[in-house]
Design a protein around this motif. Sequence first.
Motif, PDB file in Angstrom:
ATOM      1  N   ASP A  93     -19.579 -26.914 -15.651  1.00  0.00           N
ATOM      2  CA  ASP A  93     -19.475 -28.368 -14.753  1.00  0.00           C
ATOM      3  C   ASP A  93     -19.070 -29.366 -15.474  1.00  0.00           C
ATOM      4  OD1 ASP A  93     -20.756 -26.485 -12.994  1.00  0.00           O
ATOM      5  OD2 ASP A  93     -22.512 -27.340 -12.743  1.00  0.00           O
ATOM      6  N   ILE A  94     -19.101 -29.484 -16.783  1.00  0.00           N
ATOM      7  CA  ILE A  94     -18.625 -30.384 -17.483  1.00  0.00           C
ATOM      8  C   ILE A  94     -17.486 -31.188 -17.218  1.00  0.00           C
ATOM      9  CG2 ILE A  94     -18.446 -31.343 -20.131  1.00  0.00           C
ATOM     10  CD1 ILE A  94     -20.755 -30.159 -20.628  1.00  0.00           C
ATOM     11  N   ALA A  95     -16.258 -30.280 -17.207  1.00  0.00           N
ATOM     12  CA  ALA A  95     -15.066 -30.629 -16.538  1.00  0.00           C
ATOM     13  C   ALA A  95     -15.019 -31.542 -15.192  1.00  0.00           C
ATOM     14  CB  ALA A  95     -13.904 -29.723 -16.428  1.00  0.00           C
ATOM     15  N   ASP A  96     -16.008 -31.326 -14.501  1.00  0.00           N
ATOM     16  CA  ASP A  96     -16.211 -32.092 -13.295  1.00  0.00           C
ATOM     17  C   ASP A  96     -16.886 -33.328 -13.285  1.00  0.00           C
ATOM     18  OD1 ASP A  96     -14.512 -29.975 -12.078  1.00  0.00           O
ATOM     19  OD2 ASP A  96     -16.423 -28.792 -11.510  1.00  0.00           O
ATOM     20  N   LEU A  97     -17.391 -33.824 -14.388  1.00  0.00           N
ATOM     21  CA  LEU A  97     -18.310 -34.883 -14.425  1.00  0.00           C
ATOM     22  C   LEU A  97     -17.328 -36.142 -14.502  1.00  0.00           C
ATOM     23  CD1 LEU A  97     -20.604 -33.805 -17.261  1.00  0.00           C
ATOM     24  CD2 LEU A  97     -21.146 -33.983 -15.074  1.00  0.00           C
ATOM     25  N   GLU A  98     -17.915 -37.315 -13.785  1.00  0.00           N
ATOM     26  CA  GLU A  98     -17.204 -38.471 -14.119  1.00  0.00           C
ATOM     27  C   GLU A  98     -16.601 -38.840 -15.530  1.00  0.00           C
ATOM     28  OE1 GLU A  98     -16.653 -41.026 -11.867  1.00  0.00           O
ATOM     29  OE2 GLU A  98     -17.274 -39.405 -10.363  1.00  0.00           O
ATOM     30  N   PRO A  99     -15.393 -39.172 -15.542  1.00  0.00           N
ATOM     31  CA  PRO A  99     -14.809 -39.523 -16.960  1.00  0.00           C
ATOM     32  C   PRO A  99     -15.756 -40.320 -17.694  1.00  0.00           C
ATOM     33  CG  PRO A  99     -13.608 -40.520 -15.088  1.00  0.00           C
ATOM     34  CD  PRO A  99     -14.369 -39.671 -14.505  1.00  0.00           C
ATOM     35  N   ASP A 100     -16.439 -41.283 -17.156  1.00  0.00           N
ATOM     36  CA  ASP A 100     -17.554 -42.055 -17.923  1.00  0.00           C
ATOM     37  C   ASP A 100     -18.178 -41.323 -18.997  1.00  0.00           C
ATOM     38  OD1 ASP A 100     -16.639 -42.875 -15.543  1.00  0.00           O
ATOM     39  OD2 ASP A 100     -17.780 -44.825 -15.538  1.00  0.00           O
ATOM     40  N   VAL A 101     -18.619 -40.218 -18.260  1.00  0.00           N
ATOM     41  CA  VAL A 101     -19.889 -39.215 -18.787  1.00  0.00           C
ATOM     42  C   VAL A 101     -18.741 -38.270 -19.736  1.00  0.00           C
ATOM     43  CG1 VAL A 101     -21.472 -37.506 -18.728  1.00  0.00           C
ATOM     44  CG2 VAL A 101     -21.306 -39.546 -17.118  1.00  0.00           C
ATOM     45  N   ARG A 102     -17.968 -37.619 -19.053  1.00  0.00           N
ATOM     46  CA  ARG A 102     -17.114 -36.361 -19.702  1.00  0.00           C
ATOM     47  C   ARG A 102     -16.575 -36.767 -20.923  1.00  0.00           C
ATOM     48  NH1 ARG A 102     -12.779 -35.146 -15.902  1.00  0.00           N
ATOM     49  NH2 ARG A 102     -11.801 -36.734 -17.096  1.00  0.00           N
ATOM     50  N   ASP A 103     -15.900 -37.999 -20.809  1.00  0.00           N
ATOM     51  CA  ASP A 103     -14.753 -38.420 -21.777  1.00  0.00           C
ATOM     52  C   ASP A 103     -15.707 -39.182 -22.973  1.00  0.00           C
ATOM     53  OD1 ASP A 103     -13.228 -37.002 -20.533  1.00  0.00           O
ATOM     54  OD2 ASP A 103     -12.374 -38.912 -19.484  1.00  0.00           O
ATOM     55  N   PHE A 104     -16.890 -39.797 -22.709  1.00  0.00           N
ATOM     56  CA  PHE A 104     -17.437 -40.729 -23.680  1.00  0.00           C
ATOM     57  C   PHE A 104     -18.809 -40.147 -24.133  1.00  0.00           C
ATOM     58  CE2 PHE A 104     -14.247 -43.343 -21.414  1.00  0.00           C
ATOM     59  CZ  PHE A 104     -13.751 -43.796 -22.570  1.00  0.00           C
ATOM     60  N   GLU A 105     -19.572 -39.546 -23.405  1.00  0.00           N
ATOM     61  CA  GLU A 105     -21.063 -39.124 -23.909  1.00  0.00           C
ATOM     62  C   GLU A 105     -20.875 -37.979 -24.829  1.00  0.00           C
ATOM     63  OE1 GLU A 105     -24.344 -40.627 -22.157  1.00  0.00           O
ATOM     64  OE2 GLU A 105     -23.187 -40.742 -20.170  1.00  0.00           O
ATOM     65  N   PRO A 106     -21.593 -37.756 -25.880  1.00  0.00           N
ATOM     66  CA  PRO A 106     -21.739 -36.658 -26.895  1.00  0.00           C
ATOM     67  C   PRO A 106     -21.825 -35.224 -25.915  1.00  0.00           C
ATOM     68  CG  PRO A 106     -23.675 -37.673 -27.236  1.00  0.00           C
ATOM     69  CD  PRO A 106     -23.060 -38.560 -26.075  1.00  0.00           C
ATOM     70  N   SER A 107     -21.103 -34.265 -26.215  1.00  0.00           N
ATOM     71  CA  SER A 107     -21.203 -32.902 -25.809  1.00  0.00           C
ATOM     72  C   SER A 107     -22.485 -32.434 -26.038  1.00  0.00           C
ATOM     73  CB  SER A 107     -19.854 -32.206 -25.847  1.00  0.00           C
ATOM     74  OG  SER A 107     -19.754 -31.555 -27.060  1.00  0.00           O
ATOM     75  N   ALA A 108     -22.749 -32.502 -27.225  1.00  0.00           N
ATOM     76  CA  ALA A 108     -24.406 -32.311 -27.791  1.00  0.00           C
ATOM     77  C   ALA A 108     -25.350 -32.564 -26.850  1.00  0.00           C
ATOM     78  CB  ALA A 108     -24.412 -32.244 -29.349  1.00  0.00           C
ATOM     79  N   ALA A 109     -25.327 -33.732 -26.252  1.00  0.00           N
ATOM     80  CA  ALA A 109     -26.301 -34.098 -25.489  1.00  0.00           C
ATOM     81  C   ALA A 109     -26.232 -33.631 -24.129  1.00  0.00           C
ATOM     82  CB  ALA A 109     -26.427 -35.616 -25.543  1.00  0.00           C
ATOM     83  N   LEU A 110     -25.039 -33.109 -23.708  1.00  0.00           N
ATOM     84  CA  LEU A 110     -24.990 -32.783 -22.260  1.00  0.00           C
ATOM     85  C   LEU A 110     -24.796 -31.277 -22.083  1.00  0.00           C
ATOM     86  CD1 LEU A 110     -21.547 -35.091 -21.502  1.00  0.00           C
ATOM     87  CD2 LEU A 110     -24.198 -35.426 -20.931  1.00  0.00           C
ATOM     88  N   ASP A 111     -24.122 -30.514 -22.990  1.00  0.00           N
ATOM     89  CA  ASP A 111     -23.676 -29.096 -22.753  1.00  0.00           C
ATOM     90  C   ASP A 111     -24.948 -28.092 -23.076  1.00  0.00           C
ATOM     91  OD1 ASP A 111     -22.574 -26.554 -22.580  1.00  0.00           O
ATOM     92  OD2 ASP A 111     -20.931 -26.985 -23.911  1.00  0.00           O
ATOM     93  N   GLY A 112     -25.565 -27.444 -21.686  1.00  0.00           N
ATOM     94  CA  GLY A 112     -26.483 -26.663 -21.986  1.00  0.00           C
ATOM     95  C   GLY A 112     -26.276 -25.069 -21.815  1.00  0.00           C
ATOM     96  N   GLY A 113     -24.991 -24.782 -22.115  1.00  0.00           N
ATOM     97  CA  GLY A 113     -24.564 -23.326 -22.241  1.00  0.00           C
ATOM     98  C   GLY A 113     -24.090 -22.929 -20.752  1.00  0.00           C
ATOM     99  N   PRO A 114     -23.848 -21.495 -20.560  1.00  0.00           N
ATOM    100  CA  PRO A 114     -23.468 -20.953 -19.378  1.00  0.00           C
ATOM    101  C   PRO A 114     -24.178 -21.485 -17.889  1.00  0.00           C
ATOM    102  CG  PRO A 114     -23.422 -19.515 -21.127  1.00  0.00           C
ATOM    103  CD  PRO A 114     -24.030 -20.572 -21.825  1.00  0.00           C
ATOM    104  N   ASP A 115     -25.484 -21.462 -18.103  1.00  0.00           N
ATOM    105  CA  ASP A 115     -26.292 -21.705 -16.884  1.00  0.00           C
ATOM    106  C   ASP A 115     -27.162 -22.978 -17.124  1.00  0.00           C
ATOM    107  OD1 ASP A 115     -28.436 -20.901 -18.853  1.00  0.00           O
ATOM    108  OD2 ASP A 115     -29.093 -19.454 -17.295  1.00  0.00           O
ATOM    109  N   GLY A 116     -26.740 -23.839 -18.334  1.00  0.00           N
ATOM    110  CA  GLY A 116     -27.505 -24.882 -18.460  1.00  0.00           C
ATOM    111  C   GLY A 116     -28.874 -24.844 -19.148  1.00  0.00           C
ATOM    112  N   LEU A 117     -29.388 -23.603 -19.528  1.00  0.00           N
ATOM    113  CA  LEU A 117     -30.712 -23.404 -19.842  1.00  0.00           C
ATOM    114  C   LEU A 117     -30.936 -22.986 -21.099  1.00  0.00           C
ATOM    115  CD1 LEU A 117     -31.987 -21.963 -16.486  1.00  0.00           C
ATOM    116  CD2 LEU A 117     -32.671 -24.138 -17.666  1.00  0.00           C
ATOM    117  N   ASP A 118     -29.786 -23.002 -22.078  1.00  0.00           N
ATOM    118  CA  ASP A 118     -29.594 -22.428 -23.354  1.00  0.00           C
ATOM    119  C   ASP A 118     -31.041 -23.011 -24.106  1.00  0.00           C
ATOM    120  OD1 ASP A 118     -27.543 -20.904 -23.190  1.00  0.00           O
ATOM    121  OD2 ASP A 118     -26.224 -21.868 -24.537  1.00  0.00           O
ATOM    122  N   ALA A 119     -31.236 -24.666 -24.001  1.00  0.00           N
ATOM    123  CA  ALA A 119     -32.100 -25.380 -24.797  1.00  0.00           C
ATOM    124  C   ALA A 119     -33.495 -24.754 -24.401  1.00  0.00           C
ATOM    125  CB  ALA A 119     -32.000 -26.663 -24.623  1.00  0.00           C
ATOM    126  N   VAL A 120     -33.683 -24.613 -23.037  1.00  0.00           N
ATOM    127  CA  VAL A 120     -34.923 -24.212 -22.576  1.00  0.00           C
ATOM    128  C   VAL A 120     -35.323 -22.846 -23.240  1.00  0.00           C
ATOM    129  CG1 VAL A 120     -36.348 -23.423 -20.141  1.00  0.00           C
ATOM    130  CG2 VAL A 120     -34.807 -25.457 -20.296  1.00  0.00           C
TER     131      VAL A 120
END
Length: 263
Positions: free
Chosen positions: A176-203
Amino acid sequence: MSDLLREATARLAAAGVDNPRLDARVLWEAVGGDAERFESFIARRAAREPVAYITGWKEFWSLSFAVAPGILIPRPDTETIIDAVLADYPDRSAPLNILDLGTGSGCILAALLSEYPNAHGLGIDSSEIAQNVAAGNLERLGLGARGAVRAGNWAEKLDTAFDIVVSNPPYIPTADIADLEPDVRDFEPSAALDGGPDGLDAVRILAPELKKLGGVGYIEIGVGQDEAAAAIFTKAGLAVLRVARDLGGVPRIVIVRAKKELE
Ligand SMILES: C[S@@+](CC[C@H](N)C(=O)[O-])C[C@H]1O[C@@H](n2cnc3c(N)ncnc32)[C@H](O)[C@@H]1O
């Protein structure tokens, strides 16, 4: 000044910025009347850099936090964690021991310490820039004596008991990261966004850690992740106490407890 603002608003609108007038106003206020600086700020915003990175500040829980590239910009949804803790612990004099995993700007920890003057806390982040910025924010808010920040991989190597563990981990599914607004996708750190295949890796990582640490956990999740997250926590032996909704009515914070016998 009004011509400058009008032109800037039109430029931001043409660049696809959501609230062009508001952003132009905020950036105008930030430059203190310096037209040249305003031009450079508007150019950055037109390239979709978030306002908070341009001004260097973001408000969270009515407190001001320094932010910088490499730090997630605090979001209003995350204030749901503070509301939930305040509802569960109405005694503001409680000497709570709070752990904030993935502290980022330190916003959650700082907001809680500001509400509980006898509380202490520890913020952990794997990002060096987050550690520095969070420590600076706690210090500037007068909370440095009660809030420490450390480098770490979630709660690895921690064996202290905490009353409360809060976390807003990365939870956006990778695809889903590719579909985020550019403000988020291109500027915010991916380590703070990317939760893995279903978003629940960290959980999946946090669940056994919460079980080990004890206390009550307040974990932020993404839209539609409440049932899957609850199932992961339950499987890890935690009791899911409830799910708190954000102001938009979205199930946002899963609240868990390590020891079922304390329910
Ligand atoms: C969604 S951001 C939340 C930041 C802040 N707590 C907030 O709510 O604004 C997630 C944070 O987790 C941190 N993080 C990612 N992986 C981590 C790990 N393995 N151990 C510790 N922190 C991690 C990121 O650096 C980022 O600061």
